[in-house]
Design a protein around this motif. Structure first.
Motif, short mmCIF file in Angstrom:
data_model
loop_
_atom_site.label_atom_id
_atom_site.label_comp_id
_atom_site.label_asym_id
_atom_site.label_seq_id
_atom_site.Cartn_x
_atom_site.Cartn_y
_atom_site.Cartn_z
N GLU A 283 -25.47 -14.28 10.25
CA GLU A 283 -24.41 -14.02 11.15
C GLU A 283 -24.66 -15.44 12.42
N ARG A 284 -25.33 -16.58 11.62
CA ARG A 284 -25.39 -17.63 12.92
C ARG A 284 -24.05 -18.37 13.04
N PRO A 327 -17.70 -14.00 12.70
CA PRO A 327 -17.91 -14.62 11.33
C PRO A 327 -16.98 -14.21 10.10
N SER A 328 -16.76 -15.42 9.35
CA SER A 328 -15.60 -15.32 8.39
C SER A 328 -16.00 -14.47 7.39
N PHE A 333 -23.62 -7.69 13.23
CA PHE A 333 -24.30 -6.34 13.00
C PHE A 333 -25.54 -6.62 13.96
N GLY A 334 -26.31 -7.44 14.04
CA GLY A 334 -27.67 -7.32 14.77
C GLY A 334 -28.75 -6.81 13.93
N ASP A 335 -29.93 -6.77 14.56
CA ASP A 335 -31.12 -6.43 13.94
C ASP A 335 -32.05 -5.68 14.70
N LEU A 336 -32.83 -4.86 14.22
CA LEU A 336 -34.17 -4.63 14.90
C LEU A 336 -35.05 -5.49 14.74
N VAL A 337 -35.85 -5.95 15.72
CA VAL A 337 -36.68 -7.15 15.68
C VAL A 337 -37.82 -6.69 15.72
N ASP A 338 -38.87 -7.27 14.82
CA ASP A 338 -40.41 -7.15 14.83
C ASP A 338 -40.92 -7.74 16.21
N LEU A 357 -29.17 -4.91 17.92
CA LEU A 357 -27.76 -4.52 17.48
C LEU A 357 -26.78 -5.10 18.34
N VAL A 358 -25.62 -5.40 17.64
CA VAL A 358 -24.39 -5.90 18.65
C VAL A 358 -23.60 -4.72 19.07
N PHE A 359 -22.64 -4.60 20.08
CA PHE A 359 -21.84 -3.85 20.37
C PHE A 359 -20.47 -4.57 20.54
N PRO A 360 -19.70 -4.88 19.46
CA PRO A 360 -18.77 -5.90 19.43
C PRO A 360 -17.55 -5.40 19.94
#
Lengths: 385, 275
Positions: A283-284, A327-328, A333-338, A357-360
């Motif tokens: 998602e960069r 993103p195209s 979405f985002g992620d749960l990060v360790d 997680l994103v709330f877009p």
């Protein structure tokens, strides 16, 4: 079918939302979604055991697309009576005459929160005429909150007294202050004084100001929804934020289910987020050209039963209100990060995750373009040079 | 949040809630921060709600006093340094294993009820939550009508007098007048194990200790005597979190009889809680 649930926290006292840095004097008026999610997991584990939290986290981690995740939620943001506030998206001032005037632009720059009506107008690039007075934003709280004239009138009953002069002020929706505290020696009565920041939300006879979050139910079935709502009830009793055992952070939750939250544009190449966002590697693209964002360092302490307090690994997330490129190829979405601390990792202890997680919410392309006025000025400037 | 490989868990079996009012029997002074230094200003202001400017009783003041008196009652060792010359009690001692420490914590009526700092690895979270208590509307109206020296408060002049020359050094102390009612006092007590349940008596005894001592400052000079009026006691238990109520007839003072009956009811309600 319920798609969204707005959870309003009616405060039972003050909150302490400490920020970065040394000392406890500071207290914010909002709480990021990752902290809220962690608080919900903690009360779930207390009441139902750790297994239920592990199952929930596994569902989040196993999700390939946003619709596979159980739910997502916004940060805790302020509300007053029936007016909900959202972060001012980084789209700049609206298209209004004289917006190029530096003094006027500064007034828009000072805004931190906008009412949902103003947000909608900004996201869709509509003229928020009902929220302007002589081309200037209708604001309260020293220019930090932008709302419509009607909303401002509706909040006039939120009266407070000036802490030093005692004179009535209106509207005051919240106030942060320093509360002196002391530890007294049991034997000598010698005192150790310190100060603690607190955030107090105002109330009227009929309504109150407070904090709210919106939960979007994705793959969560009714039992998971009931579980999470139960966790909010629990959280209200035990409190959220710091200094809970001294009476900070308790609230009464109020649930409001609805199907559509028409807050953003129907289409557009950009979006903003209502929660700190940790993009996945694919998602960069979100921080591509024209994206306007702020990176915030998320760090802090971890409380885990049976362990001493541990400093968790720090991560960087994209802040609420940032405007990013959609993103195209994928949906943001985002992620749960360790964020497992080194000590736990070395002792083969539990893995610790942070919600990212994103709330877009979509932003119209037109909202991202400089206003006609600015273009005209640029052309003029260009012509002169 | 944790994905468990090395299981450590805690189970909340329920909570007991005590609600009521606090009445000031003598003038109450809980110190606040002076807004500004001004000539003729009060020397020792009281703490006020930042929005309404009304005095309130911070949960931390009540909780701190409950803890302090409980430590004194049990003669707890003062071994944790907070500031210069200021010590409180924790169970942790040098050369003590984690297992020994946890056992000691479990049996300690101070630590297991009032908690310790986050630096200590303990078997369960802090049990007792004490909320802020706000001035009741009726009392606020009464104080408005009384036209006190400051909004909702009075000024008490005190003086230190030279023993030989009788020269006085006066000072002004702000306090909430006697007879004021603070409404909505609430204690929430989490029960995590059998010893936690059995320590509930500590909370009730601490309330009695505060009544017999004082709240805030100026206690040795007559201030800070308060009375608790218990109006509502209930428990919420189990994973269903069902409510069970203890019948309180009106507003009851914290008598020995009430303490015993509430304590017995808590033990009975949570009798199935094991270690």
């Amino acid at each position: 079918m319920t798609r969204y649930t707005r959870v309003r926290f009616r405060p039972r006292g003050q909150f302490h939302f400490g920020g970065r840095g040394v000392g406890m004097e500071r207290s914010d008026v909002w709480l990021p979604a990752d902290s809220l999610f962690s608080a919900l997991c903690t009360v779930l584990a207390d009441q139902h055991g750790a297994d239920i939290v592990e199952e929930l986290l596994a569902e989040f981690r196993g999700a390939r697309t946003p619709s596979d995740a159980p739910f997502r939620l916004t940060s805790l943001m302020p509300y007053a009576a029936d007016v909900s506030f959202l972060p001012y998206p980084m789209v700049g001032p609206p298209r209004i005459p004289n917006a190029t005037d530096l003094r006027r632009r500064k007034q828009f720059k000072a805004v931190q929160w906008v009412s949902s009506n103003v947000f909608r107008a900004l996201a869709r690039h509509e003229s928020p005429t009902a929220a302007l007075e002589n081309d200037l934003p209708t604001t309260i709280h020293g220019g930090k909150i932008w709302l419509t004239l009607k909303e401002k009138d509706g909040l006039e009953s939120f009266m407070a007294r000036h802490p030093e002069t005692g004179k009535p002020q209106s509207p005051v929706l919240w106030r942060t202050h320093l509360r002196p505290r002391v530890t007294v020696d049991r034997k000598t009565l010698k005192s150790a004084v310190y100060a603690l920041g607190g955030t107090a939300f105002n109330r009227t006879k009929d309504s109150s100001a407070g904090l709210y979050t919106v939960v979007e139910w994705l793959a969560a079935d009714e039992s998971v929804q009931a579980l999470i709502k139960g966790a909010f009830e629990q959280l209200g009793e035990v409190g959220i934020g710091g200094k809970r055992s001294s009476g900070f952070g308790q609230f009464v939750p109020n649930f409001e289910d609805f199907v559509n939250w028409s807050i953003g544009a129907s289409d557009g190449d950009f979006f903003t987020t209502f929660s700190p966002y940790h993009p996945r590697p694919n998602e960069r693209e979100v921080i591509g050209p024209e994206a306007r964002y702020e990176i915030e360092l998320r760090r802090g302490w971890l409380s885990l039963s049976g362990y001493m307090n541990l400093r968790r690994a720090s991560i960087r997330m994209i802040a609420d209100g940032s405007v990013l490129r959609w993103p195209s190829t994928v949906t943001p979405f985002g992620d749960l990060v360790d964020v497992t601390p080194k000590t736990l990792f070395e002792n083969e202890g539990p893995t610790v995750y942070r919600y990212g997680l994103v709330f877009p919410v979509r932003i119209a392309n037109a909202a991202m373009k400089p206003s006609d006025q600015i273009e005209t000025r640029r052309q003029l400037d260009g012509g002169r040079s | 949040m944790a994905n468990n490989k090395n299981r450590r868990s805690v189970t909340l079996h329920g909570r007991v809630f005590l609600q009521g009012n606090i009445k000031t029997i003598t003038g109450l002074h809980i110190g606040g921060a002076a807004g500004a230094l001004e000539i003729g200003g009060v020397d020792s202001p009281i703490i006020r709600d930042p929005l309404t400017n009304r005095p309130f009783i911070p949960g931390s003041s009540l909780r701190g006093k409950m803890r302090s008196l409980t430590e004194r009652l049990h003669g707890s060792e003062q071994n944790m340094r907070i500031g210069k010359g200021v010590f409180v009690h924790i169970c942790r001692q040098k050369k003590m294993s984690d297992a020994e420490y946890r056992e000691m914590y479990r049996n300690c009526p101070v630590c297991s009820v009032f908690g310790v700092t986050g630096d200590e690895g303990v078997p369960h979270p802090t049990s007792l939550v004490v909320r802020d208590v706000y001035l009741g509307d009726d009392s606020a109206a009464q104080l408005d009508r009384a036209q006190t020296d400051f909004p909702y408060s009075e000024i008490k002049w005190e003086a230190t007098i030279d023993r030989v020359t009788s020269a006085a050094v006066p000072r002004q102390i702000e306090r909430v007048p006697a007879g004021t009612l603070f409404e909505g006092f609430e204690l929430a007590y989490g029960i995590y194990d059998a010893s936690g349940r059995d320590h509930f008596a500590t909370v009730l005894k601490a309330l009695q200790l505060v009544e017999e001592d004082y709240l805030g400052g100026l206690g040795s000079r007559g201030g800070g005597k308060v009375e608790f009026q218990i109006t509502n006691v209930y428990a919420r238990k189990g994973t269903e979190y069902k409510t069970e109520k203890f019948e309180v007839d009106g507003a009851q003072p914290v008598t020995d009889h009430l303490v015993t009956t509430i304590n017995d009811w808590v033990k009975q309600t949570f009798e199935d809680v094991g270690d």
